[in-house]
Design a protein around this motif. Structure first.
Motif, PDB file in Angstrom:
ATOM      1  N   LEU A  12      -0.880   0.765  -7.885  1.00  0.00           N
ATOM      2  CA  LEU A  12      -0.015   0.883  -6.706  1.00  0.00           C
ATOM      3  C   LEU A  12       1.322   1.534  -7.012  1.00  0.00           C
ATOM      4  O   LEU A  12       2.020   1.969  -6.089  1.00  0.00           O
ATOM      5  CB  LEU A  12       0.255  -0.508  -6.113  1.00  0.00           C
ATOM      6  N   ALA A  13       1.695   1.588  -8.288  1.00  0.00           N
ATOM      7  CA  ALA A  13       3.042   2.031  -8.651  1.00  0.00           C
ATOM      8  C   ALA A  13       3.422   3.384  -8.049  1.00  0.00           C
ATOM      9  O   ALA A  13       4.532   3.537  -7.518  1.00  0.00           O
ATOM     10  CB  ALA A  13       3.188   2.058 -10.171  1.00  0.00           C
ATOM     11  N   PRO A  14       2.552   4.416  -8.070  1.00  0.00           N
ATOM     12  CA  PRO A  14       2.947   5.686  -7.455  1.00  0.00           C
ATOM     13  C   PRO A  14       3.221   5.570  -5.961  1.00  0.00           C
ATOM     14  O   PRO A  14       4.152   6.193  -5.446  1.00  0.00           O
ATOM     15  CB  PRO A  14       1.740   6.593  -7.732  1.00  0.00           C
ATOM     16  N   ALA A  15       2.417   4.767  -5.254  1.00  0.00           N
ATOM     17  CA  ALA A  15       2.636   4.598  -3.818  1.00  0.00           C
ATOM     18  C   ALA A  15       3.923   3.829  -3.549  1.00  0.00           C
ATOM     19  O   ALA A  15       4.671   4.157  -2.623  1.00  0.00           O
ATOM     20  CB  ALA A  15       1.447   3.874  -3.178  1.00  0.00           C
ATOM     21  N   LEU A  46      11.225   5.952  -2.501  1.00  0.00           N
ATOM     22  CA  LEU A  46      11.995   7.195  -2.440  1.00  0.00           C
ATOM     23  C   LEU A  46      12.201   7.654  -1.008  1.00  0.00           C
ATOM     24  O   LEU A  46      13.282   8.139  -0.647  1.00  0.00           O
ATOM     25  CB  LEU A  46      11.288   8.281  -3.256  1.00  0.00           C
ATOM     26  N   MET A  47      11.175   7.514  -0.159  1.00  0.00           N
ATOM     27  CA  MET A  47      11.324   7.914   1.230  1.00  0.00           C
ATOM     28  C   MET A  47      12.316   6.999   1.957  1.00  0.00           C
ATOM     29  O   MET A  47      13.141   7.467   2.745  1.00  0.00           O
ATOM     30  CB  MET A  47       9.971   7.893   1.935  1.00  0.00           C
ATOM     31  N   VAL A  48      12.248   5.702   1.692  1.00  0.00           N
ATOM     32  CA  VAL A  48      13.206   4.783   2.310  1.00  0.00           C
ATOM     33  C   VAL A  48      14.615   5.105   1.841  1.00  0.00           C
ATOM     34  O   VAL A  48      15.573   5.129   2.637  1.00  0.00           O
ATOM     35  CB  VAL A  48      12.843   3.325   1.980  1.00  0.00           C
ATOM     36  N   PHE A  49      14.772   5.351   0.544  1.00  0.00           N
ATOM     37  CA  PHE A  49      16.089   5.705   0.013  1.00  0.00           C
ATOM     38  C   PHE A  49      16.600   6.989   0.663  1.00  0.00           C
ATOM     39  O   PHE A  49      17.788   7.098   1.018  1.00  0.00           O
ATOM     40  CB  PHE A  49      16.018   5.876  -1.502  1.00  0.00           C
ATOM     41  N   LEU A  50      15.711   7.964   0.851  1.00  0.00           N
ATOM     42  CA  LEU A  50      16.111   9.226   1.480  1.00  0.00           C
ATOM     43  C   LEU A  50      16.603   8.991   2.905  1.00  0.00           C
ATOM     44  O   LEU A  50      17.666   9.482   3.303  1.00  0.00           O
ATOM     45  CB  LEU A  50      14.923  10.192   1.489  1.00  0.00           C
ATOM     46  N   PHE A  51      15.826   8.229   3.693  1.00  0.00           N
ATOM     47  CA  PHE A  51      16.200   8.002   5.090  1.00  0.00           C
ATOM     48  C   PHE A  51      17.489   7.197   5.209  1.00  0.00           C
ATOM     49  O   PHE A  51      18.292   7.427   6.128  1.00  0.00           O
ATOM     50  CB  PHE A  51      15.070   7.288   5.839  1.00  0.00           C
ATOM     51  N   THR A  52      17.715   6.233   4.307  1.00  0.00           N
ATOM     52  CA  THR A  52      18.925   5.420   4.394  1.00  0.00           C
ATOM     53  C   THR A  52      20.125   6.121   3.769  1.00  0.00           C
ATOM     54  O   THR A  52      21.260   5.917   4.204  1.00  0.00           O
ATOM     55  CB  THR A  52      18.709   4.058   3.715  1.00  0.00           C
ATOM     56  N   PHE A  53      19.893   6.947   2.763  1.00  0.00           N
ATOM     57  CA  PHE A  53      20.976   7.714   2.151  1.00  0.00           C
ATOM     58  C   PHE A  53      21.576   8.695   3.156  1.00  0.00           C
ATOM     59  O   PHE A  53      22.783   8.961   3.145  1.00  0.00           O
ATOM     60  CB  PHE A  53      20.434   8.472   0.929  1.00  0.00           C
ATOM     61  N   THR A  54      20.733   9.238   4.040  1.00  0.00           N
ATOM     62  CA  THR A  54      21.194  10.210   5.030  1.00  0.00           C
ATOM     63  C   THR A  54      21.381   9.579   6.413  1.00  0.00           C
ATOM     64  O   THR A  54      21.416  10.289   7.419  1.00  0.00           O
ATOM     65  CB  THR A  54      20.185  11.368   5.145  1.00  0.00           C
ATOM     66  N   VAL A  63       3.729  11.657  -5.440  1.00  0.00           N
ATOM     67  CA  VAL A  63       2.615  11.893  -4.520  1.00  0.00           C
ATOM     68  C   VAL A  63       1.455  12.553  -5.249  1.00  0.00           C
ATOM     69  O   VAL A  63       0.290  12.180  -5.080  1.00  0.00           O
ATOM     70  CB  VAL A  63       3.078  12.747  -3.322  1.00  0.00           C
ATOM     71  N   ARG A  64       1.752  13.563  -6.089  1.00  0.00           N
ATOM     72  CA  ARG A  64       0.675  14.228  -6.842  1.00  0.00           C
ATOM     73  C   ARG A  64       0.003  13.249  -7.788  1.00  0.00           C
ATOM     74  O   ARG A  64      -1.214  13.272  -7.957  1.00  0.00           O
ATOM     75  CB  ARG A  64       1.242  15.414  -7.625  1.00  0.00           C
ATOM     76  N   ARG A  65       0.787  12.370  -8.409  1.00  0.00           N
ATOM     77  CA  ARG A  65       0.208  11.382  -9.314  1.00  0.00           C
ATOM     78  C   ARG A  65      -0.696  10.424  -8.541  1.00  0.00           C
ATOM     79  O   ARG A  65      -1.773  10.052  -9.005  1.00  0.00           O
ATOM     80  CB  ARG A  65       1.339  10.601  -9.998  1.00  0.00           C
ATOM     81  N   ARG A  66      -0.263  10.027  -7.327  1.00  0.00           N
ATOM     82  CA  ARG A  66      -1.069   9.112  -6.518  1.00  0.00           C
ATOM     83  C   ARG A  66      -2.375   9.760  -6.097  1.00  0.00           C
ATOM     84  O   ARG A  66      -3.420   9.125  -6.056  1.00  0.00           O
ATOM     85  CB  ARG A  66      -0.267   8.690  -5.277  1.00  0.00           C
TER      86      ARG A  66
END
Length: 541
Positions: free
Chosen positions: A178-181, A187-195, A250-253
């Protein structure tokens, strides 16, 4: 690939580059010393620090609350599961203005908690963090839960047969898979909250400012383009780094695991512990998601325009431009509904054309250049929408692209946000199409266009509809760029809500709640329709 490249070059790269150039150039020469001057200011350092730590805190809190939900949706089968999946996804497609308004009705002055216990959390960081969890809960549930539901549970069961405890089997077998997911979701949550922009602007008050809010303040209120340009570059660099790491995860997942049919891995809960976990997730959905939205709807009826009790007074007031003596709008606020729907439909069409062509090109080509272009398509989700909107005003004002007074400017800005959703939705489906089918069509004399129409389109029709739904929902709620370029006589719903919240008075507040409720219902209906036609639930969105 020519059309997507040209679209992003003209309507994304050009405006952003122009606004940065105006801020960092003086007399035709670049003034790179301004970067150090701006970044050494104590107030800017405070903004950078708050932006970073609140994004980290929001991400950690979202993972803590949402991971149990991801497990429940992945492993349990229970009545109403699909409806609940749609419900928890509604916040993700809601405009940030509506999210901020909903939590303002719950936590703010005169809100539910204030009325019941005299407790207020608006203008505190807790309101911001809770709103971010509300908004991003579905990101973790869909990204992590989508993969979790396709992991073969027999692998963990085999580890337990060999003597491993429940936690040890999870840590050594399931967690590495599960680690890649989990990393991609974080990362997506961090991106949305960072911006984050709308949530912080409505709930944070003047005490809290993220990079995006500060860019807006420096641009629209202080007219300090050098500072705004430096902050844009900082945000651009941060977002670029986040997206690069996200692409790698994503590629790793995609290539690390052998997956199974999700229908084979879900079952009814067994034992008191599993039923308690399901109950906890249902309670979380009730308190975190349904309660703020329910209070928002209740406040849209409350007061009935000052008459007391419940009624449609606030909704009726939307039909008049000067209700209650207000001069907030040149036209009745209700016209914003029609404006938003028209703009969103045009933006959806543009996003489907550009995103569909981009996804098709990414499917047929490979290499670092193509992977780089794939990452660039995600940039509009993280680069300052305020910068894009202001850049539209200062660049698209001369022939042959004199669009500053044209209605098409708003759909173009909205389409920039919709294209990444179209690409991410269609790309996995297009990659699953067997190339031999296209080759056979070509051997039989079909042109590339006819081969696409006869082979690809029937196979990706559902994905196109899902992509269109997501593009429509996010276009409907776009706020950062639209707040700059929407004309006063043609406001969109998010802009109208923000204007109403910016003015004092019970009637303005009630109308904001009513408009937010309308916008929420439109987005929710769009999402429920998506859930009915969606077949692949393992994607990012």
């Amino acid at each position: 690939m020519a059309v997507p490249v040209a679209f992003f070059a003209v309507f994304f790269a050009y405006p952003v580059t122009a606004i940065v150039g105006r801020g960092l150039k003086a007399g035709g020469d670049w003034q790179f010393g301004r970067i150090g001057d701006v970044l050494s200011r104590p107030d800017i350092l405070d903004v950078l620090w708050f932006t970073t730590w609140q994004a980290l805190a929001s991400t950690a809190l979202t993972l803590l609350i949402a991971l149990p939900g991801a497990y429940v949706f992945a492993r349990f089968d229970f009545p109403g599961k699909q409806v609940l999946r749609a419900v928890v996804t509604v916040p993700f497609v809601l405009p940030t203005v509506v999210v901020g308004t909903a939590f303002l009705a719950l936590l703010g002055r005169g809100g539910l908690l204030d009325e019941l216990w005299g407790v207020r959390f608006d203008t505190t960081v807790w309101a911001i963090l809770l709103a971010h969890v509300f908004f991003n809960y579905a990101v973790v549930v869909r990204t992590v839960g989508g993969l979790w539901s396709q992991l073969d549970p027999r692998q963990e069961e085999a580890a337990r047969v060999l003597g491993a405890g429940r936690f040890a089997a999870f840590r050594r077998v399931t967690l590495p898979a599960l680690a890649p997911a989990v990393a991609a979701a974080a990362l997506m949550v961090f991106l949305f909250t960072f911006t984050s922009f709308g949530v912080v602007q409505i709930l944070g008050g003047p005490a809290y400012s993220t990079l995006e809010v500060e860019i807006y303040r420096q641009t629209a209120q202080l007219l300090d383009l050098p500072t705004a340009a430096v902050l844009t570059l900082v945000q651009f660099a941060a977002v670029g780094g986040i997206l690069a790491v996200h692409a790698a995860t994503v590629r790793r997942r995609e290539r690390a695991l052998k997956l199974v049919d999700p229908a084979q891995t879900s079952r009814r809960p067994r034992g008191a512990g599993q039923w308690a976990l399901l109950g906890g997730v249902l309670l979380t959905a009730l308190l975190l998601i349904l309660l703020p939205l329910g209070v928002l709807v209740e406040r849209s009826f409350d007061g009935a325009g000052g008459a007391g009790g419940y009624g449609f007074g606030y909704y009726r007031a939307l039909q008049s431009a000067g209700a209650g003596g207000s001069s907030t709008f040149l036209v009745p606020p209700l016209e914003a509904v029609g404006n938003s729907l028209r703009y969103a439909l045009v933006a959806t069409f543009i996003a489907l054309v550009v995103g569909g062509l981009a996804a098709a090109a990414l499917t047929r080509r490979a290499g670092r250049l193509v992977r780089g272009f794939d990452a660039l398509l995600m940039l509009p989700l993280g680069v300052s929408a305020v910068t894009v909107g202001f850049g539209f005003l200062i660049t698209l004002d001369q022939p042959p692209l004199d669009l500053r007074t044209s209605w098409i400017l708003v759909p173009l800005a909205q389409a920039l946000v919709g294209v990444p959703f179209v690409v991410r939705t269609m790309l996995p489906v297009l990659r699953a199409v067997d190339d031999r089918l296209r080759e056979a069509a070509a051997v039989l004399g079909a042109s590339p266009l006819r081969a696409w129409r006869e082979v690809d389109l029937p196979l990706v029709r559902r994905a196109v509809l899902v992509a269109a739904g997501f593009a429509f929902a996010v276009s409907l709620g776009e706020f950062g760029a639209t707040v700059f370029i929407a004309r006063p006589d043609n406001p969109t719903l998010p802009v109208a809500v923000a204007r109403l919240l910016g003015r004092s008075g019970e009637l303005n507040y009630g109308q904001a709640m009513a408009l937010s409720t309308i916008l929420m219902l439109v987005c929710a209906v769009s999402l429920l329709l998506l859930e009915r036609i969606r077949t692949d639930r393992s994607g990012e969105f």
